[in-house]
Design an enzyme around this catalytic site. Structure first.
Site, PDB file in Angstrom:
ATOM      1  N   THR A   1      -1.374  31.669 -16.470  1.00  0.00           N
ATOM      2  CA  THR A   1      -0.318  31.497 -15.467  1.00  0.00           C
ATOM      3  C   THR A   1      -0.049  32.784 -14.699  1.00  0.00           C
ATOM      4  OG1 THR A   1       1.291  31.903 -17.238  1.00  0.00           O
ATOM      5  CG2 THR A   1       0.819  29.600 -16.684  1.00  0.00           C
TER       6      THR A   1
ATOM      7  N   GLU B   1       4.411  33.656 -26.886  1.00  0.00           N
ATOM      8  CA  GLU B   1       3.633  32.426 -26.971  1.00  0.00           C
ATOM      9  C   GLU B   1       3.418  32.046 -28.433  1.00  0.00           C
ATOM     10  OE1 GLU B   1       2.888  30.503 -24.495  1.00  0.00           O
ATOM     11  OE2 GLU B   1       3.720  31.905 -23.033  1.00  0.00           O
TER      12      GLU B   1
ATOM     13  N   ARG C   1       1.400  -9.943   5.478  1.00  0.00           N
ATOM     14  CA  ARG C   1       0.645  -8.718   5.673  1.00  0.00           C
ATOM     15  C   ARG C   1       1.251  -7.902   6.816  1.00  0.00           C
ATOM     16  NH1 ARG C   1      -5.282 -10.836   6.419  1.00  0.00           N
ATOM     17  NH2 ARG C   1      -5.662  -8.607   6.788  1.00  0.00           N
TER      18      ARG C   1
ATOM     19  N   HIS D   1       2.943 -24.824   3.857  1.00  0.00           N
ATOM     20  CA  HIS D   1       1.921 -24.873   2.819  1.00  0.00           C
ATOM     21  C   HIS D   1       0.549 -24.477   3.358  1.00  0.00           C
ATOM     22  CE1 HIS D   1       4.863 -28.129   1.855  1.00  0.00           C
ATOM     23  NE2 HIS D   1       4.527 -28.554   3.048  1.00  0.00           N
TER      24      HIS D   1
ATOM     25  N   ALA E   1      -2.773 -34.324  13.494  1.00  0.00           N
ATOM     26  CA  ALA E   1      -3.427 -33.845  12.276  1.00  0.00           C
ATOM     27  C   ALA E   1      -4.943 -33.882  12.426  1.00  0.00           C
ATOM     28  CB  ALA E   1      -2.994 -34.694  11.092  1.00  0.00           C
TER      29      ALA E   1
END
EC number: 2.7.7.23
Length: 456
Positions: free
Chosen positions: A82, A154, A333, A363, A423
């Protein structure tokens, strides 16, 4: 207390061998954000004039991931401790600024704790962040005389008596730039590890008669480092528990706080209800009385008042006005927009599409690159065919249109206000207002038809 100007050094050169990963350790994520980014954000929030990032392993990956213009990249070619890491950054220290040392693998350090440490630093001395542990094995011990900090030993270099000390060094400290440079120049590697320890500057400061003040964090988790994935997962749960607690106390009803993940920022109104296993990512706003069902993922979106999102719905970069209903199993999205009272049902996907007030797609539908007016009914199985293999094209549907089931709209195409699409129709040309569009093969009927039978 008036603080000096301050810069921050973040040590992030370690390889992270125990992560068993090709990714640098500090880039592993906590709450959807790289660990080191949490530390950078804390430094910036604290008002750091400069942030010096000491890196070594995986430098290219780090630079790709971290785009902060405030970062000064400091290369540590060899990882020699360090103190050695700080020596690489020392040429960038101003004499009259404070230097705060942080770690890229200690992601939960709070700005509040760092500000207390900064405020506590004595003039010409060192502010040191320490904690007391029941089992301090492996950590550097804080040595004191008559209550005053005299140094850090340490674990590998400590005597048996010193190893009984429970107060340990967290590694986080702050000192004046000129002092830091002078002490760093005096470091040696005469220890069991053969490394240059930043902790040795504590003894150097004490020898000069400088005051060292120890400050404790609010929570132990703030100073816990990550060396393996188990430790990272534990800190993730600590963080998520803290976020859930804040939301509950602010009035959000989390049905099971242990099964909620916040990976960003959540702004919310009153009486919000969130069921189990919900993930919030990025910047999300929930209006008043919003209800989110189990298993939903909401990312970078605005959800208006009184909206209800049914289970297992994914919403990303979308905008919902008031009183919309979505799902279950819907996907919005980027670029999806629902106006007031719109409905998107199960197995409906929207991308770069606007659904007008009161309009419904109930659906099994794909709406991409589309602009749909108010009070439109989109029948089951409708597809906006927006891509010809090279380019995207737009579908425009006016107000009060009825689109029958199993309709394909081949863009670019416009359907006028009040039109009806029968449809099973494939729409390839514009449809006028209040017109009926139908493109079926004429139905035929064969009387007395006998089904084929299997040959024996």
């Amino acid at each position: 207390m008036l603080n000096n100007a301050m810069s921050v050094v973040i040590l992030a050169a370690g390889k992270g061998t125990r992560m068993y990963s090709d990714l640098p350790k500090v880039l592993h994520t906590l709450a959807g954000k790289a660990m080191v980014q949490h530390v950078i954000d804390a430094a910036n929030e604290l008002g750091a004039a400069h942030v010096h990032l000491v890196y070594g392993h995986g430098g290219d990956l780090l630079k790709q991931a971290l785009k902060d213009d405030n970062l000064n990249w400091v290369l540590q070619t060899e990882q020699l401790g360090t103190g050695h890491a700080m020596q690489q950054a020392a040429p960038f220290f101003a004499d009259d600024e404070d230097i705060l040392m942080l770690y890229g693998d200690v992601p939960l350090i709070s700005v509040e704790t760092l500000q207390r440490l900064r405020d506590a630093k004595p003039q010409g001395g060192i502010g040191l962040l320490t904690v007391k542990l029941d089992d301090p094995t492996g950590y550097g011990r804080i040595t004191r005389e008559n209550g005053k900090v005299t140094g850090i030993v340490e674990h590998k270099d400590a005597t048996d008596e010193q190893r009984q000390i429970q107060e340990i060094n967290t590694g986080i400290l702050i000192a004046n730039g000129a002092d830091m440079k002078r002490w760093l120049a005096k470091l040696t590697n005469n220890n069991a590890q053969g490394e240059y320890y930043i902790t040795d500057i504590i003894a150097l400061a004490y020898q000069e008669g400088r005051e060292i003040v120890a400050v404790h964090p609010q929570r132990l988790s703030e100073v816990e480092g990550v060396n393996n994935r188990l430790q990272l997962s534990r800190l993730e749960r600590v963080y998520q528990s803290e976020q859930a607690e804040k939301l509950l106390l602010a009035g959000v009803m989390l049905r099971d706080p242990a099964r909620f993940d916040l990976r960003g920022t959540l702004t919310h109104g009153r009486d919000v209800e969130i069921d189990t296993n919900v993930i919030i990512e990025g910047n999300v706003t929930l209006g008043h009385r919003v209800k989110i069902g189990t298993g939903c993922v909401i990312k970078n979106s605005v959800i208006g008042d009184d909206c209800e999102i049914s289970p297992y719905t994914v919403v990303e970069d979308a905008n919902l006005a008031a009183a919309c209903t979505i799902g279950p199993f819907a996907r919005l999205r980027p670029g999806a927009e629902l106006l007031e009272g719109a409905h998107v049902g199960n197995f409906v996907e929207m991308k770069k599409a606007r659904l007008g007030k009161g309009s419904k797609a109930g659906h099994l539908t794909y709406l991409g690159d589309a602009e749909i007016g108010d009070n439109v009914n989109i029948g089951a199985g409708t597809i906006t065919c927006n891509y010809d293999g090279a380019n995207k094209f737009k579908t425009i549907i006016g107000d009060d249109v009825f689109v029958g089931s199993d309709t394909q709209l081949v863009a670019p195409v416009t359907v006028g206000k009040g039109a009806t699409i029968a449809a099973g129709t494939t729409v390839t040309r514009n449809v006028g207002e209040n017109a009926l569009a139908i493109s079926r093969v004429p139905q035929t009927q064969k009387e007395g038809w006998r089904r084929p039978v299997k040959k024996k």
